[in-house]
Design an enzyme around this catalytic site. Structure first.
Site, short mmCIF file in Angstrom:
data_model
loop_
_atom_site.label_atom_id
_atom_site.label_comp_id
_atom_site.label_asym_id
_atom_site.label_seq_id
_atom_site.Cartn_x
_atom_site.Cartn_y
_atom_site.Cartn_z
N ASP A 168 0.87 -1.17 0.00
CA ASP A 168 0.00 0.00 0.00
C ASP A 168 0.92 1.23 0.00
O ASP A 168 1.47 1.59 1.04
CB ASP A 168 -0.89 -0.02 1.24
CG ASP A 168 -1.88 1.13 1.29
OD1 ASP A 168 -2.18 1.71 0.22
OD2 ASP A 168 -2.36 1.45 2.39
N GLU A 220 -1.28 -1.35 -4.87
CA GLU A 220 -2.49 -0.57 -5.12
C GLU A 220 -2.20 0.48 -6.18
O GLU A 220 -1.18 1.17 -6.13
CB GLU A 220 -2.97 0.10 -3.83
CG GLU A 220 -4.29 0.84 -4.02
CD GLU A 220 -4.81 1.42 -2.72
OE1 GLU A 220 -5.88 0.99 -2.29
OE2 GLU A 220 -4.14 2.29 -2.14
N ASP A 230 -2.50 0.51 7.46
CA ASP A 230 -1.79 0.39 6.18
C ASP A 230 -1.35 -1.06 5.93
O ASP A 230 -1.33 -1.51 4.79
CB ASP A 230 -0.56 1.31 6.15
CG ASP A 230 -0.93 2.76 6.36
OD1 ASP A 230 -1.25 3.43 5.37
OD2 ASP A 230 -0.91 3.21 7.52
#
EC number: 3.1.21.10
Length: 157
Positions: A7, A67, A139
């Site tokens: 992420d 992502e 996260d």
């Protein structure tokens, strides 16, 4: 098979490493790479580069899931894009295959709705990995959801 989910961010890069053994998903590690806000941007980017290299050298993932970043009008947009570039460079230098997923795609795959809440995604991650406690910080949980999306795409549910 061992996968790292990432992420991206400048202040915090979430990561989650999952191994598939005998068709079972095993959480090996998760956490964040944190960069000090008092440091210059180039030093923060180097910290991401260095720490991600160490993680990959230690765990030797065979693939990665990251992502996708969508452009928002924000003061942090360029910094996040730069951090993401460093992440992609590290993965390419290690010859690790990268898959990219949008936030809606991750939510749909993990929680069944592209508009799922953070809690719904977290609950799905905990269920899928048979965790008793939620991964902290958020996260790292997001990074695990990203890794699980890749596994799902590969037919591992």
């Amino acid at each position: 098979m061992r996968i790292i989910g990432i992420d991206p961010g400048l202040a915090r890069v979430g990561y989650g490493i999952i191994e598939i053994e005998n068709e079972k998903k095993i959480l090996l590690d998760c956490g964040v790479i944190e960069t000090g806000k008092d440091k210059k941007e180039e030093d923060r980017l180097y910290e991401i580069f260095k720490d991600l290299n160490e993680l990959i050298n230690h765990w030797n993932p065979t693939s990665a899931a990251v992502e996708k970043f969508f452009f928002y009008r924000s003061s942090t947009t360029i910094s996040v894009v730069q951090a993401r570039g460093v992440i992609m460079m590290v993965l390419a230098s290690k010859k690790i295959q990268v898959s990219e997923y949008s936030p809606a795609q991750i939510k749909l795959t993990i929680a069944g709705s592209g508009k799922a809440s953070k809690k719904e995604v977290l609950d799905a991650v905990m269920f899928s990995l048979e965790l008793k406690k939620p991964p902290k910080p958020d996260d790292s949980a997001d990074a695990l959801a990203i890794a699980l999306t890749k596994l799902n795409e590969d037919g591992i549910n």
